[in-house]
Design an enzyme around this catalytic site. Structure first.
Site, PDB file in Angstrom:
ATOM      1  N   HIS A 164       0.847  -1.238  -0.021  1.00  0.00           N
ATOM      2  CA  HIS A 164      -0.101  -0.052   0.070  1.00  0.00           C
ATOM      3  C   HIS A 164       0.957   1.342   0.087  1.00  0.00           C
ATOM      4  CE1 HIS A 164      -3.376  -2.783   2.011  1.00  0.00           C
ATOM      5  NE2 HIS A 164      -3.062  -3.067   0.962  1.00  0.00           N
ATOM      6  N   HIS A 224      -9.437  -1.594  -4.677  1.00  0.00           N
ATOM      7  CA  HIS A 224      -8.471  -2.110  -3.652  1.00  0.00           C
ATOM      8  C   HIS A 224      -7.585  -3.070  -4.415  1.00  0.00           C
ATOM      9  CE1 HIS A 224      -5.885  -2.113  -0.154  1.00  0.00           C
ATOM     10  NE2 HIS A 224      -5.911  -3.705  -0.309  1.00  0.00           N
ATOM     11  N   ASP A 279      -3.545  -2.859  -4.884  1.00  0.00           N
ATOM     12  CA  ASP A 279      -2.365  -3.810  -4.636  1.00  0.00           C
ATOM     13  C   ASP A 279      -1.622  -3.961  -5.914  1.00  0.00           C
ATOM     14  OD1 ASP A 279      -3.255  -4.404  -1.945  1.00  0.00           O
ATOM     15  OD2 ASP A 279      -4.539  -5.949  -2.469  1.00  0.00           O
ATOM     16  N   HIS A 321      -1.503 -11.390  -4.811  1.00  0.00           N
ATOM     17  CA  HIS A 321      -0.361 -11.042  -4.829  1.00  0.00           C
ATOM     18  C   HIS A 321       0.763 -11.807  -5.410  1.00  0.00           C
ATOM     19  CE1 HIS A 321      -1.108  -7.378  -2.389  1.00  0.00           C
ATOM     20  NE2 HIS A 321      -1.717  -8.445  -1.360  1.00  0.00           N
TER      21      HIS A 321
HETATM   22 ZN   LIG Z   1      -3.986  -4.605  -0.185  1.00  0.00          ZN
END
Ligand SMILES: [Zn+2]
Length: 257
Positions: free
Chosen positions: A60, A214, A218, A241
């Site tokens: 973030h 969001h 990311d 991720h």
């Molecule tokens: Zn995040």
């Protein structure tokens, strides 16, 4: 407080000279470049490591810097994880705006992308389509009606208003099982939106499609570990991720090759 470790930390972001890139400093340990070569682990968050030092949940803060075009910064912290704050990048972008920043005079020529790049994992994917301008799109699909199917495309120059405020989200059943296993020790209804089937446990949302925004936050943080964004339309669907980082490494190969 860190979302995963529950450990507290103070972070100070300092200016760095041109072409230094962004790097983390932890006590008297060697600096940890905010670069793909430092990525250690991508389960639940993105963790960097150099020698014996790991720094968790860098995405973030790195997204805040990247979204504001800040290429060079030294980030000092005194704990093992970047604080989650309210679960978004807004407190970082506000602090950076307040401090101010300078545009670097000398620019460096960077390789550009000449063909599409794609990574896939089952029905999830991340891809880059070469285009003269930078843009990002993201799609997610969850069985919970509260989230459902969401697609979002970031408009140019809308990062601060449309992406930075979007908070981390999770599903109540995942949160409960992860906490039972000792993960997300710092997680609470103050730093993550949590949903159960068709309702959010801690409304109101900042945007009706806050979850997909969001995910885009990311993606920007994770992709920024490449060091710059080659102009392209980046499209991700149901990614994680770990898929973001796999894609960034594939992109790096494509740019070198
Ligand atoms: Zn995040």
């Amino acid at each position: 407080m860190g979302l995963h470790t529950g450990a507290t930390a103070t972070v100070t972001v300092y200016p760095a000279p041109p072409h230094q890139g962004r790097y983390f400093g932890y006590q008297d340990q060697p600096d940890i470049p905010a670069h793909l070569s430092s990525v250690h682990q991508t389960q639940f968050c993105t963790t960097l490591k150099q020698a014996d030092t790991t720094i968790a949940t860098v995405e973030h803060l790195l997204a805040a810097l990247a979204g504001m075009g800040i290429d060079n910064a030294r980030i000092d912290l005194d704990g093992p994880e970047v604080p989650i704050l309210d679960g978004s990048a807004q407190r970082w972008t506000e602090a950076i705006l307040k401090a101010g920043y300078q545009v670097q005079s000398e620019l460096r020529l960077r390789p550009t992308l000449h063909h599409p790049v794609l990574v896939q994992d089952a029905d999830a994917f991340v891809m880059a389509l070469p285009e003269p301008h930078l843009s990002f799109s993201y799609g997610i699909e969850f069985p919970e009606p509260a989230i459902g199917k969401q697609w979002y495309r970031l408009s140019p120059n809308a990062f601060l208003s449309d992406i930075a405020p979007a908070r981390t989200f999770g599903r109540a059943k995942d949160v409960e099982s992860l906490q039972a296993k000792g993960f997300i020790k710092g997680g609470s209804l103050d730093n993550a939106l949590v949903c159960r089937q068709d309702e959010w446990l801690n409304p109101p949302l900042r945007f009706a499609n806050e979850p997909v925004r969001h995910k885009l936050l990311d993606l920007i943080g994770d992709l920024s570990l490449l060091g710059y964004f080659p102009p392209a339309h980046y499209v991700a669907y149901k990614a994680s991720h770990s898929l973001h980082i796999r894609f960034a490494k594939r992109l790096q190969q494509a740019l070198l090759g």
